[in-house]
Design a protein around this motif. Structure first.
Motif, PDB file in Angstrom:
ATOM      1  N   ARG A  31       0.819  -1.204   0.000  1.00  0.00           N
ATOM      2  CA  ARG A  31       0.000   0.000   0.000  1.00  0.00           C
ATOM      3  C   ARG A  31       0.860   1.264   0.000  1.00  0.00           C
ATOM      4  O   ARG A  31       0.347   2.358   0.234  1.00  0.00           O
ATOM      5  N   GLU A  32       2.143   1.116  -0.270  1.00  0.00           N
ATOM      6  CA  GLU A  32       3.016   2.288  -0.289  1.00  0.00           C
ATOM      7  C   GLU A  32       2.702   3.213  -1.456  1.00  0.00           C
ATOM      8  O   GLU A  32       2.883   4.421  -1.370  1.00  0.00           O
ATOM      9  N   THR A  34      -0.365   3.175  -3.234  1.00  0.00           N
ATOM     10  CA  THR A  34      -1.795   3.271  -3.506  1.00  0.00           C
ATOM     11  C   THR A  34      -2.555   3.716  -2.265  1.00  0.00           C
ATOM     12  O   THR A  34      -2.064   3.603  -1.146  1.00  0.00           O
ATOM     13  N   TYR A  35      -3.761   4.208  -2.474  1.00  0.00           N
ATOM     14  CA  TYR A  35      -4.637   4.558  -1.344  1.00  0.00           C
ATOM     15  C   TYR A  35      -5.210   3.281  -0.741  1.00  0.00           C
ATOM     16  O   TYR A  35      -5.191   3.091   0.476  1.00  0.00           O
ATOM     17  N   TYR A  36      -5.731   2.436  -1.600  1.00  0.00           N
ATOM     18  CA  TYR A  36      -6.267   1.160  -1.149  1.00  0.00           C
ATOM     19  C   TYR A  36      -5.159   0.104  -1.241  1.00  0.00           C
ATOM     20  O   TYR A  36      -4.379   0.092  -2.187  1.00  0.00           O
ATOM     21  N   ALA A  37      -5.107  -0.768  -0.248  1.00  0.00           N
ATOM     22  CA  ALA A  37      -4.082  -1.809  -0.242  1.00  0.00           C
ATOM     23  C   ALA A  37      -4.246  -2.720  -1.456  1.00  0.00           C
ATOM     24  O   ALA A  37      -5.371  -3.088  -1.829  1.00  0.00           O
ATOM     25  N   GLN A  38      -3.138  -3.080  -2.072  1.00  0.00           N
ATOM     26  CA  GLN A  38      -3.142  -4.013  -3.197  1.00  0.00           C
ATOM     27  C   GLN A  38      -2.894  -5.422  -2.666  1.00  0.00           C
ATOM     28  O   GLN A  38      -1.801  -5.746  -2.217  1.00  0.00           O
ATOM     29  N   GLN A  92      -5.972  -4.848   9.281  1.00  0.00           N
ATOM     30  CA  GLN A  92      -5.637  -4.490   7.905  1.00  0.00           C
ATOM     31  C   GLN A  92      -6.100  -5.562   6.925  1.00  0.00           C
ATOM     32  O   GLN A  92      -6.540  -5.245   5.814  1.00  0.00           O
ATOM     33  N   ILE A  96      -8.975  -4.937   3.848  1.00  0.00           N
ATOM     34  CA  ILE A  96      -8.806  -5.283   2.436  1.00  0.00           C
ATOM     35  C   ILE A  96     -10.033  -6.019   1.911  1.00  0.00           C
ATOM     36  O   ILE A  96     -10.568  -5.699   0.840  1.00  0.00           O
ATOM     37  N   ASN A 239      -6.650   6.514  -6.441  1.00  0.00           N
ATOM     38  CA  ASN A 239      -6.025   5.387  -5.754  1.00  0.00           C
ATOM     39  C   ASN A 239      -4.527   5.616  -5.562  1.00  0.00           C
ATOM     40  O   ASN A 239      -3.682   4.802  -5.939  1.00  0.00           O
ATOM     41  N   PRO A 241      -1.642   7.407  -2.471  1.00  0.00           N
ATOM     42  CA  PRO A 241      -1.558   7.832  -1.075  1.00  0.00           C
ATOM     43  C   PRO A 241      -1.923   9.311  -0.916  1.00  0.00           C
ATOM     44  O   PRO A 241      -1.691  10.117  -1.823  1.00  0.00           O
TER      45      PRO A 241
END
Length: 391
Positions: A31-32, A34-38, A92, A96, A239, A241
């Motif tokens: 998630r570094e 993106t806004y939403y965790a991949q 977390q 997701i 999407n 940070p």
């Protein structure tokens, strides 16, 4: 072990899990950027022959990035009311699944929460539980690797599998201890928050409340709210940070100075160069314009700390001593029983405090209220503290 990359293979394993009393679950994600965790990888295990025998078919890796794979069989398992879904420090992971698919596992068990109830301390790590309960160790060298790269290395796969194979033993030991002590309901109270979809909802309107500021000037707060809302909405839409749109310090500077034109933006010390033009710059100026037009009745109110009564700080100090004593005697982590803010609220004679409800009341809240009201005292007894009733 080769990760599962086909929906049919996942469906077969999940069907085998449907008859199990529980499954253990973990994820690897990024998630570094993106806004939403991949979501990159899901680890899933059912009760097997032993933690060291991941080759017995009882543990699998699921390649969430495979284009030939749908996670729907896993989500169906999550919905199965007869199979307990076991995680460690699950917030977390659950976020997701909730934000990505609108699915939360039920029934659900978090070994970190259970360990705090069973005397393993505050926010105990998985590695610690593996060492103390499973009597094993974990190779941490793959912890911070890029989980989106394919193929996965043997070290990555071994590390990922260990996150669910040892978890079986940990769950069995902790659930047995909870049953023996009658504390299952304590853990259930804590887990109810994690299985509430509202826990993972992000309201851009409230994004400003996460920012720390000392100013209570009305127009500053209005600009702060509008800028934070703009940033949150754009970060969600793109999407990316939040900091890729606006860093916190730049946002606070903008709220304080409230630039009206592109030329004003150019004078910002902290605003990134790319944010001084295009859609970000337009969004900043529009947010500030909205804030300036807000009627006084719609300007956000500053967060206020509860008023402190004379002597409340001394009472809070006594409550801290009582909390440590009760945590030690009950074997429950202090942080799980009451936070520092809870103690301050109790000392200020507030009633809407978690420690005054449920299992916390039995462990600590009843005596905390009595101490606050002068019905009991604390006395040193060798290396411990005891409660002394006052007539």
């Amino acid at each position: 072990m080769k990760p599962i990359t086909e929906t049919d293979d996942l469906a077969r394993f999940c069907a085998e899990c449907a008859d199990a009393p529980y499954v253990t679950v973990d994820t690897e994600f990024l998630r570094e950027r993106t806004y939403y965790a991949q979501l990159c990888l899901v680890q899933l295990a059912r009760p097997g022959k032993g933690d060291s025998e991941s080759g017995d078919g009882a543990a699998v890796l699921i390649d969430a990035l495979s284009e030939r794979l749908s996670l729907e069989p896993l989500y169906e398992l999550f919905r199965n009311p007869n199979v307990m879904k076991v995680f460690h420090a699950a917030r977390q992971d659950l976020e997701i699944f909730q934000l990505g698919a609108g699915v939360l596992p039920r029934p659900f068990f978090d070994t970190q929460v259970a360990a705090m109830v069973c005397g393993y301390g505050d926010q105990v790590s998985y590695e610690t539980l593996v060492r103390q309960i499973a009597r094993a160790s974990i190779d941490k060298s793959s912890r911070f690797t890029d989980w989106s790269r394919r193929p996965l290395s043997e070290a990555q796969m071994s590390y990922a599998l260990a996150d669910v194979t040892h978890l079986r033993r940990i769950y069995e030991v902790l659930s047995r201890r909870l049953s023996e002590t009658g504390r299952e309901s304590w853990v259930s109270e804590e887990l109810a928050v994690l299985t509430d979809p509202a826990t993972y909802a992000v309201d851009p309107e409230q994004a400003w409340t996460r920012l720390r500021t000392r100013s209570t000037q009305p127009r500053f707060l209005a600009a702060l709210r509008e800028l934070a809302r703009f940033r949150e909405e754009m970060a969600q839409r793109k999407n990316v940070p939040r900091a890729r749109i606006l860093k916190d310090d730049a946002l606070l500077e903008l709220a304080a100075n409230r630039p009206r034109t592109p030329d004003d933006l150019a004078k910002s010390r902290l605003l990134l160069r790319e944010a001084r033009r295009g859609d970000v710059a337009e969004g900043i100026l529009a947010a500030i314009a909205r804030a300036e037009k807000l009627p006084a009745s719609e300007i956000p109110k500053p967060r206020e700390d509860p008023p402190r009564k004379p002597g409340s700080e001394a009472v809070a100090d006594l409550l801290r001593v009582l909390l440590k004593a009760r945590a030690d005697s009950s074997g429950v982590a202090q942080r799980l029983i009451a936070s520092g803010a809870d103690l301050d609220a109790l000392a200020a004679e507030q009633t809407d405090v978690p420690a005054l409800n449920g299992w916390r009341y039995e462990v600590f809240g009843r005596d905390a209220a009595a101490l606050r009201e002068g019905r009991i005292a604390l006395a040193a007894n060798g290396g411990s503290v005891r409660v002394v009733p006052l007539d």
